[in-house]
Scaffold this active site. Structure first.
Site, PDB file in Angstrom:
ATOM      1  N   GLY A  15       0.779  -1.222   0.000  1.00  0.00           N
ATOM      2  CA  GLY A  15       0.000   0.000   0.000  1.00  0.00           C
ATOM      3  C   GLY A  15       0.817   1.282   0.000  1.00  0.00           C
ATOM      4  O   GLY A  15       0.539   2.195  -0.774  1.00  0.00           O
ATOM      5  N   ASP A  16       1.807   1.373   0.864  1.00  0.00           N
ATOM      6  CA  ASP A  16       2.567   2.611   1.043  1.00  0.00           C
ATOM      7  C   ASP A  16       4.065   2.380   0.895  1.00  0.00           C
ATOM      8  O   ASP A  16       4.875   2.988   1.606  1.00  0.00           O
ATOM      9  CB  ASP A  16       2.289   3.228   2.421  1.00  0.00           C
ATOM     10  CG  ASP A  16       0.931   3.890   2.500  1.00  0.00           C
ATOM     11  OD1 ASP A  16       0.444   4.346   1.452  1.00  0.00           O
ATOM     12  OD2 ASP A  16       0.356   3.945   3.600  1.00  0.00           O
TER      13      ASP A  16
END
Length: 167
Positions: A15-16
């Site tokens: 995700g990040d």
């Protein structure tokens, strides 16, 4: 490290985070460039604590505040990147293709500390291909840049085939 923590870190990477290879200009290097491997995690600087927690658990890399309200936790180096990817690879979903490709590239880079000119240019082409997996927008250096520098240093001279030779 517990499986649930490895899975959490993999989800964070999905995700990040990012996995990437870069061509870094290094005039002192034989071919004028270095191939750098990195894994990075990103968060708003106000959430830097989660990056510090990740670093405590992974035990590699460094954290910096970028100055644009974002902080990143970077792990750089072939061996270090391999260690992180081995830890999370069973759990990565969105970055599965990048992980698999990264293992292949790392194997090529680790096997030969000193790549020959053709091998180095070919590896630079793989770096270009890897950037496409990440939707890279700000790529300044590519395999063509490497080829030009190597050619100027006499390492990658154009080859004329028998069919192309003047008669």
């Amino acid at each position: 490290m517990k499986e649930v923590l490895r899975a959490y870190i993999a989800g964070f990477l999905d995700g990040d985070g990012s996995i990437y290879f870069q061509l870094i200009p290094r005039p002192q290097n034989v071919y004028g460039y270095e191939i750098r491997a990195s894994v990075c995690f990103y968060q708003r600087t106000s959430n830097r604590r989660i990056l510090e927690w990740l670093k405590e658990n992974i035990g590699l890399g460094y954290i910096r505040n970028r100055g644009d309200g974002v902080s990143d936790y970077a792990i750089v180096g072939y061996e270090e990147v391999r260690r992180v990817l081995e830890m999370v690879s069973p759990y990565v979903v969105l970055k599965k293709q990048q992980t698999e490709q990264a293992f292949k590239m790392l194997s090529g880079l680790e096997k030969r500390k000193r790549l020959g000119p053709v091998e180095f240019i070919n590896m630079a082409k793989h770096v270009d291909g890897f950037a496409a997996l990440n939707y890279s927008k700000k790529k300044k250096h590519n395999a063509e840049s490497v080829r030009r520098i190597m050619e100027s240093k006499g390492y990658a001279t154009p080859v004329t085939t028998e069919a192309e030779k003047p008669r």
